[in-house]
Scaffold this motif. Sequence first.
Motif, short mmCIF file in Angstrom:
data_model
loop_
_atom_site.label_atom_id
_atom_site.label_comp_id
_atom_site.label_asym_id
_atom_site.label_seq_id
_atom_site.Cartn_x
_atom_site.Cartn_y
_atom_site.Cartn_z
N LEU A 135 135.14 41.69 26.16
CA LEU A 135 134.10 41.58 26.97
C LEU A 135 132.71 41.98 26.68
N LEU A 182 132.41 36.58 35.73
CA LEU A 182 133.49 36.23 35.24
C LEU A 182 133.99 34.97 36.06
N GLU A 217 137.35 34.94 38.32
CA GLU A 217 137.23 35.57 39.74
C GLU A 217 136.47 34.47 40.66
N TYR A 271 142.49 46.53 35.45
CA TYR A 271 141.11 46.28 35.96
C TYR A 271 140.31 47.30 35.52
N GLY A 272 138.86 47.12 35.77
CA GLY A 272 138.07 48.39 35.52
C GLY A 272 138.25 48.83 36.91
N GLU A 324 138.07 51.74 32.49
CA GLU A 324 138.74 50.46 32.00
C GLU A 324 140.40 50.67 32.10
N LYS A 325 140.96 49.80 32.78
CA LYS A 325 142.26 49.83 32.67
C LYS A 325 143.21 51.18 32.78
N ILE A 330 136.61 46.88 39.70
CA ILE A 330 135.43 45.79 39.34
C ILE A 330 135.87 44.28 39.30
N GLY A 345 134.24 41.22 38.64
CA GLY A 345 133.93 40.23 38.08
C GLY A 345 132.42 39.52 38.16
N TYR A 383 128.24 41.36 38.09
CA TYR A 383 127.53 42.26 37.66
C TYR A 383 126.17 41.97 37.57
N GLN A 404 134.59 47.20 25.35
CA GLN A 404 134.76 46.95 26.79
C GLN A 404 133.38 47.30 27.43
N THR A 418 132.91 47.87 30.41
CA THR A 418 133.07 48.94 31.49
C THR A 418 132.65 50.38 30.60
C1 G1P Z 1 137.63 42.23 32.98
C2 G1P Z 1 136.78 43.68 32.93
C3 G1P Z 1 137.29 44.52 34.12
C4 G1P Z 1 137.29 43.61 35.53
C5 G1P Z 1 138.09 42.26 35.23
C6 G1P Z 1 137.79 41.58 36.55
O1 G1P Z 1 138.99 42.51 32.46
O2 G1P Z 1 136.95 44.13 31.82
O3 G1P Z 1 136.80 45.77 34.37
O4 G1P Z 1 137.80 44.38 36.37
O5 G1P Z 1 137.62 41.58 34.04
O6 G1P Z 1 138.72 40.23 36.60
P1 G1P Z 1 140.10 41.46 31.77
O7 G1P Z 1 140.45 40.49 32.96
O8 G1P Z 1 139.15 40.58 30.98
O9 G1P Z 1 140.90 41.94 31.17
#
Ligand code: G1P
Length: 297
Positions: free
Chosen positions: A115, A135, A138, A175-176, A199-200, A212, A214, A216, A238, A240
């Motif tokens: 991302l 994103l 979401e 998630y973050g 992150e995760k 987080i 999605g 910002y 990342q 994050t």
């Molecule tokens: C991404 C972000 C994460 C966020 C999430 C929300 O993760 O890196 O911080 O919480 O989207 O959906 P991904 O879903 O791409 O793994």
Amino acid sequence: MTDKTVRKPIRKAVFPVAGLGTRFLPATKAIPKEMLPIIDRPLIQYAVDEAREAGIEQMIFVTGRGKTSIVEHFDVAYELEATMRDRAKTLDVLEPTRLKPGNLVTVRQQVPLGLGHAIWCARGIVGDEPFAIFLPDELMIGEPGCMKQMVEAYNEVGGNLISVLEVPEDEVSSYGVIAPGKTLDIMGGALTEVTGLVEKPRREEAPSNLIISGRYILQPEVMRTLEGQEKGAGGEIQLTDAMAKMIGTQPFHAVTFAGRRFDCGSKIGFVEATLALALERPDMADEVRAMVKRLVG
Ligand code: G1P
């Protein structure tokens, strides 16, 4: 509060849409997952609607191979429109797909490095102004929408903002996650300082269960931070991690969204969103309610 007159407006939004959508195969073999519809609007349309509602003008799609239909969706469909006009059909239904000339920009993410890398690919278009990120997986439903609430918060505190929501503790590792600081005495307590970001994280290492979700609003400096960003969770660059480095150098706040969120990156979330929105649509709610009752006995 702080002096609101110095805020640069949020005019641009970045939509990372280069992902392969493997969770929805085979549906997404030839169709981008962002084009899967919730009833009669593709997922990406909900995100763009939310951006427009927040006053954002320019939509920057970070795309990849096989994603052309997303761009076509927001283009003028000359033949379709001419045929509809000939048949005396109203074109109102296409209104959400219209962007002002020049306000649809695409850049390619040539390699899926994460991302953070996707966002960095848009640096030349974002330039030196604060910008939004959506994103589209979401799906945020609220009145006003999530980004509009965030822009309101941005007008109060400036700096960087992320939308957050609470999840059960056993879900944080997807998630973050934020480390929350003080809650501000404005906007009904929806604004909280962010003192850390991971992150995760493993469940036992997560600083909270606020994730987080999605959306910002970031200052352009994040692009320079991303430039040198090493790989993080999952071997990806990342966003994050880059944001975490900015804490302490610029204001960083979390906005708790007053509204509902559907995780349309998962099949269950997608079905839930479809049903929930159908049950609210005046043109179909009654029939859908009756159908659901029939189906569940
Ligand atoms: C991404 C972000 C994460 C966020 C999430 C929300 O993760 O890196 O911080 O919480 O989207 O959906 P991904 O879903 O791409 O793994």
